[in-house]
Write an enzyme that holds these catalytic residues in place. Sequence first.
Site, PDB file in Angstrom:
ATOM      1  N   HIS A   1     -10.219  -5.627  -2.904  1.00 21.05           N
ATOM      2  CA  HIS A   1      -8.891  -5.941  -2.380  1.00 21.05           C
ATOM      3  C   HIS A   1      -8.993  -6.218  -0.895  1.00 21.05           C
ATOM      4  O   HIS A   1      -9.865  -5.680  -0.213  1.00 21.05           O
ATOM      5  CB  HIS A   1      -7.915  -4.773  -2.618  1.00 21.05           C
ATOM      6  CG  HIS A   1      -8.428  -3.464  -2.119  1.00 21.05           C
ATOM      7  ND1 HIS A   1      -9.336  -2.703  -2.816  1.00 21.05           N
ATOM      8  CD2 HIS A   1      -8.178  -2.789  -0.974  1.00 21.05           C
ATOM      9  CE1 HIS A   1      -9.616  -1.607  -2.129  1.00 21.05           C
ATOM     10  NE2 HIS A   1      -8.937  -1.645  -1.008  1.00 21.05           N
ATOM     11  N   PHE A   2      -8.103  -7.079  -0.431  1.00 22.04           N
ATOM     12  CA  PHE A   2      -7.943  -7.282   1.007  1.00 22.04           C
ATOM     13  C   PHE A   2      -6.685  -6.558   1.453  1.00 22.04           C
ATOM     14  O   PHE A   2      -5.644  -6.644   0.791  1.00 22.04           O
ATOM     15  CB  PHE A   2      -7.817  -8.771   1.349  1.00 22.04           C
ATOM     16  CG  PHE A   2      -9.128  -9.510   1.295  1.00 22.04           C
ATOM     17  CD1 PHE A   2     -10.102  -9.301   2.256  1.00 22.04           C
ATOM     18  CD2 PHE A   2      -9.388 -10.414   0.278  1.00 22.04           C
ATOM     19  CE1 PHE A   2     -11.319  -9.966   2.209  1.00 22.04           C
ATOM     20  CE2 PHE A   2     -10.599 -11.088   0.221  1.00 22.04           C
ATOM     21  CZ  PHE A   2     -11.563 -10.868   1.182  1.00 22.04           C
ATOM     22  N   HIS A   3      -6.818  -5.855   2.568  1.00 25.54           N
ATOM     23  CA  HIS A   3      -5.647  -5.267   3.214  1.00 25.54           C
ATOM     24  C   HIS A   3      -5.048  -6.322   4.149  1.00 25.54           C
ATOM     25  O   HIS A   3      -5.777  -6.926   4.934  1.00 25.54           O
ATOM     26  CB  HIS A   3      -6.035  -4.077   4.095  1.00 25.54           C
ATOM     27  CG  HIS A   3      -6.590  -2.902   3.362  1.00 25.54           C
ATOM     28  ND1 HIS A   3      -5.862  -1.753   3.167  1.00 25.54           N
ATOM     29  CD2 HIS A   3      -7.804  -2.679   2.816  1.00 25.54           C
ATOM     30  CE1 HIS A   3      -6.611  -0.864   2.516  1.00 25.54           C
ATOM     31  NE2 HIS A   3      -7.795  -1.405   2.288  1.00 25.54           N
TER      32      HIS A   3
ATOM     33  N   ASP B   1       0.849  -1.191   0.000  1.00 25.07           N
ATOM     34  CA  ASP B   1       0.000   0.000   0.000  1.00 25.07           C
ATOM     35  C   ASP B   1       0.886   1.243   0.000  1.00 25.07           C
ATOM     36  O   ASP B   1       1.878   1.313   0.735  1.00 25.07           O
ATOM     37  CB  ASP B   1      -0.917  -0.017   1.239  1.00 25.07           C
ATOM     38  CG  ASP B   1      -2.073   0.967   1.108  1.00 25.07           C
ATOM     39  OD1 ASP B   1      -1.817   2.184   0.919  1.00 25.07           O
ATOM     40  OD2 ASP B   1      -3.231   0.540   1.204  1.00 25.07           O
ATOM     41  N   ILE B   2       0.518   2.203  -0.830  1.00 23.60           N
ATOM     42  CA  ILE B   2       1.309   3.431  -0.950  1.00 23.60           C
ATOM     43  C   ILE B   2       1.317   4.212   0.375  1.00 23.60           C
ATOM     44  O   ILE B   2       2.270   4.931   0.668  1.00 23.60           O
ATOM     45  CB  ILE B   2       0.780   4.290  -2.123  1.00 23.60           C
ATOM     46  CG1 ILE B   2       1.844   5.230  -2.646  1.00 23.60           C
ATOM     47  CG2 ILE B   2      -0.502   5.020  -1.761  1.00 23.60           C
ATOM     48  CD1 ILE B   2       1.515   5.801  -4.010  1.00 23.60           C
TER      49      ILE B   2
ATOM     50  N   ASN C   1     -12.928  -3.308   2.799  1.00 27.05           N
ATOM     51  CA  ASN C   1     -13.966  -2.283   2.811  1.00 27.05           C
ATOM     52  C   ASN C   1     -14.878  -2.503   1.619  1.00 27.05           C
ATOM     53  O   ASN C   1     -14.396  -2.800   0.523  1.00 27.05           O
ATOM     54  CB  ASN C   1     -13.338  -0.890   2.741  1.00 27.05           C
ATOM     55  CG  ASN C   1     -12.511  -0.573   3.977  1.00 27.05           C
ATOM     56  OD1 ASN C   1     -12.867  -0.954   5.089  1.00 27.05           O
ATOM     57  ND2 ASN C   1     -11.399   0.110   3.796  1.00 27.05           N
TER      58      ASN C   1
ATOM     59  N   GLN D   1     -14.327   2.398   1.570  1.00 25.64           N
ATOM     60  CA  GLN D   1     -13.682   1.938   0.329  1.00 25.64           C
ATOM     61  C   GLN D   1     -13.421   3.132  -0.576  1.00 25.64           C
ATOM     62  O   GLN D   1     -14.339   3.894  -0.901  1.00 25.64           O
ATOM     63  CB  GLN D   1     -14.572   0.907  -0.399  1.00 25.64           C
ATOM     64  CG  GLN D   1     -13.873   0.293  -1.612  1.00 25.64           C
ATOM     65  CD  GLN D   1     -14.703  -0.788  -2.318  1.00 25.64           C
ATOM     66  OE1 GLN D   1     -15.882  -0.991  -2.006  1.00 25.64           O
ATOM     67  NE2 GLN D   1     -14.095  -1.461  -3.271  1.00 25.64           N
TER      68      GLN D   1
END
Length: 129
Positions: free
Chosen positions: A97-99, A28-29, A84, A91
């Site tokens: 996507h899953f974090h 993740d950025i 989310n 979201q």
Amino acid sequence: MCIFCEIIEGNIPSKKVYEDDKLLAILDIAQATRGHTLVLPKKHFDNILDIDKDNLENLISTTQDLAKKIVNNLKAEGCNILNNCGEVSGQSVHHIHFHILPRYNNDDLDIKFPNHDYDLDEILKEIDG
Ligand code: AMP
Ligand code: ZN
């Protein structure tokens, strides 16, 4: 095209944690914790309510594999797996996507649930329809 589709196409750079023919995992950025990773299918689905079961099973299964590797190799104590669904939930990228959020004893991520006094039986009736 959404931003994750642009990343999958290689039009936007990313830090790849894992890639196969169906999935991509990137850092993740905005690193909420050290090693914060996003796991996404290469095929675009908006969210968990509209992805098909085969793709979802593959996504969550690989998320587990990556979570084990990330927790182990970054020497985390545990992790949160977060999804989310919909703007109301937070979201911001509408490509499922899953974090994976590795957790450390002294990290500063604060996920808190409020505790409401709702009538549980009424909720069960309403869910049953
Ligand atoms: P969500 O709020 O659950 O939709 O999560 C979207 C996540 O995507 C956020 O945590 C963002 O920091 C992350 N994100 C947005 N753009 C990029 C990008 N170009 N590369 C990596 N992560 C990104
Ligand atoms: Zn997309």
